[in-house]
Design a protein around this motif. Structure first.
Motif, PDB file in Angstrom:
ATOM      1  N   LYS A  51       0.828  -1.203   0.000  1.00 37.60           N
ATOM      2  CA  LYS A  51       0.000   0.000   0.000  1.00 37.60           C
ATOM      3  C   LYS A  51       0.865   1.258   0.000  1.00 37.60           C
ATOM      4  CE  LYS A  51      -3.869  -2.230   2.391  1.00 37.60           C
ATOM      5  NZ  LYS A  51      -4.783  -2.180   3.569  1.00 37.60           N
TER       6      LYS A  51
ATOM      7  N   PHE B 158       1.810   4.936   0.644  1.00 32.70           N
ATOM      8  CA  PHE B 158       1.376   5.893   1.656  1.00 32.70           C
ATOM      9  C   PHE B 158       2.142   7.218   1.593  1.00 32.70           C
ATOM     10  CE2 PHE B 158       4.815   3.588   3.759  1.00 32.70           C
ATOM     11  CZ  PHE B 158       5.543   4.608   4.368  1.00 32.70           C
TER      12      PHE B 158
ATOM     13  N   ASP C  92      -1.813   7.988  -1.648  1.00 31.98           N
ATOM     14  CA  ASP C  92      -2.322   6.626  -1.501  1.00 31.98           C
ATOM     15  C   ASP C  92      -2.383   5.980  -2.876  1.00 31.98           C
ATOM     16  OD1 ASP C  92      -4.672   7.575  -2.758  1.00 31.98           O
ATOM     17  OD2 ASP C  92      -5.528   8.154  -0.827  1.00 31.98           O
ATOM     18  N   GLU C  93      -2.924   4.767  -2.918  1.00 31.99           N
ATOM     19  CA  GLU C  93      -2.947   4.023  -4.172  1.00 31.99           C
ATOM     20  C   GLU C  93      -3.786   4.704  -5.244  1.00 31.99           C
ATOM     21  OE1 GLU C  93      -1.189   1.638  -5.155  1.00 31.99           O
ATOM     22  OE2 GLU C  93      -0.225   1.061  -3.289  1.00 31.99           O
TER      23      GLU C  93
END
Length: 391
Positions: free
Chosen positions: A239, A241, A269-270
């Motif tokens: 993930k 971040f 974020d993604e």
């Protein structure tokens, strides 16, 4: 040879997050994980190498680090014999390397030992400039060390497993192909993935990467570092971040200085997209850059994480580029003719390797009869600039 010269081997395991736990992440996801370290003192083997004219094998015992957070210091602990900080997993764990001492310059060594070079030998260049730089030796290598980071837990009950991915991008946002080298003899690649320290929000890496970036792509290019938490749950997701970035050249035309650089960490974020790199290139990348951006709107898509930081160090080995603004001013003196005397005066305060690149007097003769040649590109340009000024 110096007394404190050592051969250090770091053993990196590629696989699951934890070696003996099949539940820690799915089998299809592989991570670079620290495993062991071995050290060999050159002083201990130099005498036996000097007496021989052929290769000799040496056995290096591999040790594991007792505290993974201290992995980057494992080789130093072994050298200092701080045995409480490392252990030997098995008496049979070790590396065997073959060493042979060769005397003379590279041309002589190639001529006298043709069989060695027929085996696909990888030649490692010195980190920095050698004592003798041959005419026509053009080089433009930036050595980058991934030093350390300090990141927030982010609401998690345990600390993160952080992986850093690095890219080199051109001014138009295109990822430069094959501009990252992880070691001599290894094929260049377009991305770099750090090893992962288990449950560490303050990882210390200490990995050195060489960036052989073409000279015509250096200006306008930048580095982007993406930070991901590697989950050990069933899905094993990585993930995104946060990220950091750094231009390779500053606005005044000089390159990154040979120093440690603290870069700002920005949240993402993604779902974040890096397709439009201009969205973050207009942001300050570090404290020095922030001083030149006094009015930064608070509504930007990327917000800085003020409690997080990321550190890299760089060292430039180039016959084409300079890190010194005064030398650059000398080469571009025609653009500022009214500053000629000031430019020449400032050159007196330039020291270190940059001076060696541009000094005009002939280098002293060496015992071998060869002269310590100077980097030809800077030498010719600087000589031309000085003579034009005095004419």
């Amino acid at each position: 040879m110096k007394r404190d010269l050592y051969i250090v081997a770091h053993v990196i395991r590629i696989g699951r997050m934890l070696l003996n736990d099949s539940k820690k992440g799915p089998a299809h996801l592989h991570y670079r994980r620290p495993y062991g370290c071995a050290v060999l003192s050159i002083l201990d083997v130099l005498q036996s190498l000097t007496e021989l004219k052929e290769e000799k094998d040496f056995v290096l015992k591999v040790y594991t680090c007792n505290n993974e957070s201290e992995w980057s210091q494992t080789h130093e602990n072994i050298i200092r014999k701080s045995s409480a900080k490392y252990s030997a997993p098995s008496a049979s764990h070790g590396l065997i390397i073959s060493l042979q001492l060769l005397r003379g310059d590279m041309e002589q060594i190639r001529r006298e030992n043709p069989m060695i070079f027929n085996r696909g030998l990888a030649i490692t260049r010195k980190l920095g400039f050698p004592d003798v730089i041959m005419p026509g030796d053009i080089r433009n290598d930036l050595y980058l060390t991934l030093e350390k980071g300090d990141f927030e837990r982010g609401g998690k009950s345990v600390q993160k497993n952080i992986e850093v991915t690095m890219y080199v991008l051109y001014a138009d946002g295109e990822i430069l192909k094959d501009c990252i080298s992880l070691g001599s003899g290894e094929p260049n690649r377009s991305s770099y993935h750090s090893f992962v320290l288990y449950h560490s929000n303050s990882p210390r890496w200490g990995e050195i990467i060489k960036l052989p970036i073409p000279i015509d792509r250096f200006r306008g290019s930048h580095l982007r570092f993406e930070f991901r938490h590697c989950s050990t749950k069933d899905k094993g997701e990585k993930k995104l971040f946060g990220f950091a970035f750094s231009p390779l050249m500053r606005d005044d035309g000089t390159t990154l200085s040979d120093d440690i650089h603290e870069l700002y960490v920005y949240k993402c974020d993604e779902n974040s997209t890096f397709n439009n790199h201009a969205l973050y290139l207009g942001l300050p990348c570090c404290k020095e850059d922030y001083n030149g951006c006094p009015n930064i709107p608070s509504s930007l898509i990327f917000q800085r994480s003020t409690k997080e930081s990321f550190f890299i160090s760089t060292q430039l080995s180039s016959t084409k580029l300079t890190q010194n603004v005064d030398l650059l001013a000398l080469l571009k003196w025609k653009a500022f003719p009214d500053r000629i005397m000031d430019i020449l005066g400032r050159l007196r305060h330039v020291s270190g390797e940059e001076i060696v690149k541009v000094r005009l007097p002939r280098a002293p003769e060496r015992e071998s009869g060869q002269q310590a040649s100077l980097p030809p590109a800077f030498c010719q340009q600087a000589s031309k600039a000085v003579f034009e000024i005095y004419n």
